[in-house]
Design an enzyme around this catalytic site. Structure first.
Site, PDB file in Angstrom:
ATOM      1  N   SER A 135       0.856  -1.176   0.000  1.00 54.81           N
ATOM      2  CA  SER A 135       0.000   0.000   0.000  1.00 54.81           C
ATOM      3  C   SER A 135       0.897   1.232   0.000  1.00 54.81           C
ATOM      4  O   SER A 135       1.685   1.427   0.918  1.00 54.81           O
ATOM      5  CB  SER A 135      -0.901  -0.023   1.244  1.00 54.81           C
ATOM      6  OG  SER A 135      -1.603   1.188   1.354  1.00 54.81           O
ATOM      7  N   LYS A 161      -1.283  -0.948  -4.291  1.00 55.25           N
ATOM      8  CA  LYS A 161      -2.452  -0.115  -3.979  1.00 55.25           C
ATOM      9  C   LYS A 161      -1.935   1.297  -3.788  1.00 55.25           C
ATOM     10  O   LYS A 161      -0.938   1.493  -3.098  1.00 55.25           O
ATOM     11  CB  LYS A 161      -3.108  -0.658  -2.714  1.00 55.25           C
ATOM     12  CG  LYS A 161      -3.959   0.324  -1.914  1.00 55.25           C
ATOM     13  CD  LYS A 161      -4.791  -0.425  -0.902  1.00 55.25           C
ATOM     14  CE  LYS A 161      -4.855   0.292   0.431  1.00 55.25           C
ATOM     15  NZ  LYS A 161      -5.675  -0.470   1.402  1.00 55.25           N
ATOM     16  N   LYS A 163      -2.982   5.276  -2.604  1.00 54.78           N
ATOM     17  CA  LYS A 163      -3.973   6.080  -1.893  1.00 54.78           C
ATOM     18  C   LYS A 163      -4.396   7.237  -2.780  1.00 54.78           C
ATOM     19  O   LYS A 163      -3.556   7.828  -3.481  1.00 54.78           O
ATOM     20  CB  LYS A 163      -3.356   6.620  -0.593  1.00 54.78           C
ATOM     21  CG  LYS A 163      -3.032   5.533   0.421  1.00 54.78           C
ATOM     22  CD  LYS A 163      -4.309   4.979   1.036  1.00 54.78           C
ATOM     23  CE  LYS A 163      -3.994   3.991   2.147  1.00 54.78           C
ATOM     24  NZ  LYS A 163      -5.214   3.470   2.773  1.00 54.78           N
TER      25      LYS A 163
HETATM   26  O1  SMG Z   1      -0.555  -2.242   6.753  1.00 54.99           O
HETATM   27  O2  SMG Z   1       0.250  -1.964   4.743  1.00 54.99           O
HETATM   28  C1  SMG Z   1      -0.477  -1.622   5.682  1.00 54.99           C
HETATM   29  C2  SMG Z   1      -1.334  -0.400   5.491  1.00 54.99           C
HETATM   30  C3  SMG Z   1      -2.405  -0.657   4.516  1.00 54.99           C
HETATM   31  O3  SMG Z   1      -3.360   1.204   3.417  1.00 54.99           O
HETATM   32  C4  SMG Z   1      -3.365   0.487   4.401  1.00 54.99           C
HETATM   33  N1  SMG Z   1      -4.219   0.676   5.409  1.00 54.99           N
HETATM   34  O4  SMG Z   1      -7.399   2.049   4.670  1.00 54.99           O
HETATM   35  O5  SMG Z   1      -6.551   0.196   4.108  1.00 54.99           O
HETATM   36  C5  SMG Z   1      -6.454   1.272   4.687  1.00 54.99           C
HETATM   37  C6  SMG Z   1      -5.205   1.701   5.416  1.00 54.99           C
HETATM   38  C7  SMG Z   1      -5.523   2.060   6.838  1.00 54.99           C
HETATM   39  C8  SMG Z   1      -4.359   2.486   7.654  1.00 54.99           C
HETATM   40  S1  SMG Z   1      -3.957   4.123   7.417  1.00 54.99           S
HETATM   41  C9  SMG Z   1      -3.036   4.566   8.798  1.00 54.99           C
HETATM   42 MG    MG Z   2      -8.547   0.959   3.216  1.00 59.95          MG
END
Ligand code: SMG
Ligand code: MG
Length: 367
Positions: A135, A161, A163
């Site tokens: 992510s 992924k 953001k």
């Molecule tokens: O653990 O790799 C990870 C983070 C994955 O993007 C991630 N998490 O909305 O899915 C989501 C976010 C929430 C955490 S943001 C602090």
């Molecule tokens: Mg999410």
């Protein structure tokens, strides 16, 4: 096996690199590690509530308050609850799923240790390695994003992924897709759009994305159903699915075609298993979400993701993506095929490094 004592550790750990989402930027990751001692065994659970209420209303502060003042006192000196019963047992406390899930994880660890089984075996997991992705937070520009993604691809991740937020959406996704036409790509808005603003995302439909994660409000299901009707790309719900009941609402309303399962958000691993089974019966794929877990929560996520209907890669990246130093002796590494190996030792299958735990403990409550 009686529950003898519980220690809550407020952890603050520096991240390898800042992580920026539509709700903010983090350079450290905070959480509550829960150590439960019972019958000569020690179990650990991770409560993923963050320092601020950006992702969820729960924070480290609310979790410690709810654990210390409400969830833990009725349990001390009593037989250890069966983890599958704990969510119902904790129903006098409304909400606070992350606090409950952290405690329940330690109960699973203890149960699995007592039975000499791995968590994966206890859950009926079917995979020794699970497919994972990475992510990637918001970057300074689309070009910087492409650069960062390239670095992760070089490490061996095959699913990315990114953001997104209003103003940093289609252009970012297009840049990544143009640079890497064949990778598995998905986007996560963390509730930053409304039913009125979300149509700006319609061009995403041409980018062959795996899914669009949580475009609308964190407590919404109905508007997501209206939005899914406008997109070919599957909508995946994260924040909105806070229980097996909410998963059922979403499926019955056609609000999504994929569900991100986070054990913490849904009140524990038992509820996560229930959502897995429900989605399987609906032919809806699931994947394991991430909350930047330490080795403790990461071990639990890997065990969960070994179940058969976790058919999409999880946000369970290698330890080095998050931490130079973790609080477990074990570090999770990415295998050459973009998988991570599921622990097979009894319990969570990880051991806590006491020196690292001490180093990152910002506060401690002994009960
Ligand atoms: O653990 O790799 C990870 C983070 C994955 O993007 C991630 N998490 O909305 O899915 C989501 C976010 C929430 C955490 S943001 C602090
Ligand atoms: Mg999410």
């Amino acid at each position: 096996m009686n529950l003898d004592s519980i220690i809550l550790y407020h952890l603050r750990m520096p991240l390898v690199s800042p992580f920026e989402t539509s709700f903010g930027r983090a350079t450290d990751r905070e959480c509550v590690l829960i150590e439960v001692r019972a019958g000569g065994l020690t179990g650990f659970g991770e409560c993923v509530a963050d320092s601020n209420p950006g992702y969820s209303y729960e924070t480290v502060g609310t979790a410690i308050h709810i654990l210390r003042d409400y969830l833990i006192p009725p349990l001390l000196g009593k037989p250890l609850p069966a983890p599958r019963d704990y969510f119902t047992l904790s129903s006098p406390v409304r909400g606070h799923h992350m606090a409950k899930a952290g405690l329940e994880m330690a109960f699973w660890d203890l149960l699995a240790q007592a039975e000499g089984k791995s968590l994966k075996a206890l859950f009926g997991g079917v995979r020794e390695r699970v497919e994972v992705g990475v992510s990637v937070g918001l970057q300074a520009s689309p070009a910087a994003l492409v650069n960062t993604v390239e670095g992760y691809l070089a490490q061996g991740y095959t699913r990315v992924k990114i953001k997104i937020k209003p103003g940093r959406d289609v252009e970012d996704a297009r840049a990544v897709r143009a640079a890497f036409p064949r990778i598995r790509l998905q986007v996560d808005a963390n509730s930053a759009f409304t039913l009125e603003s979300a149509p700006t995302l319609l061009p995403l439909d041409d980018l062959h994305l795996l899914l669009i994660e949580q475009p609308l409000f964190e407590d919404d299901i109905w508007d997501h159903a209206k939005l899914q009707g406008q997109f070919k790309t599957p909508i995946c719900l994260d924040e909105s699915i806070v229980s097996p009941r909410h998963a059922r609402y979403a499926l019955e309303m056609n609000a999504c075609r994929i569900i991100n399962i986070k054990q913490a958000r849904v009140g524990g691993l038992a509820n996560a298993l229930e959502i897995h089974d429900l989605c399987q019966s609906w032919d809806i794929p699931v994947w394991c979400g991430g909350m930047l877990e330490t080795g403790v929560g990461r071990a639990a996520n890997l065990a969960l993701a070994s179940l058969p209907n976790f058919t999409l890669p999880g946000d369970i990246s290698a330890t080095e993506r998050y931490y130079h130093k973790d609080i477990t002796h074990e570090r999770f590494a990415l295998n050459a095929d973009s998988t991570i190996t599921v622990p097979d030792q009894p319990g969570l299958g990880v051991t806590v490094n006491r020196a690292a735990l001490e180093k990152y403990t910002a506060g401690k409550v002994v009960l």
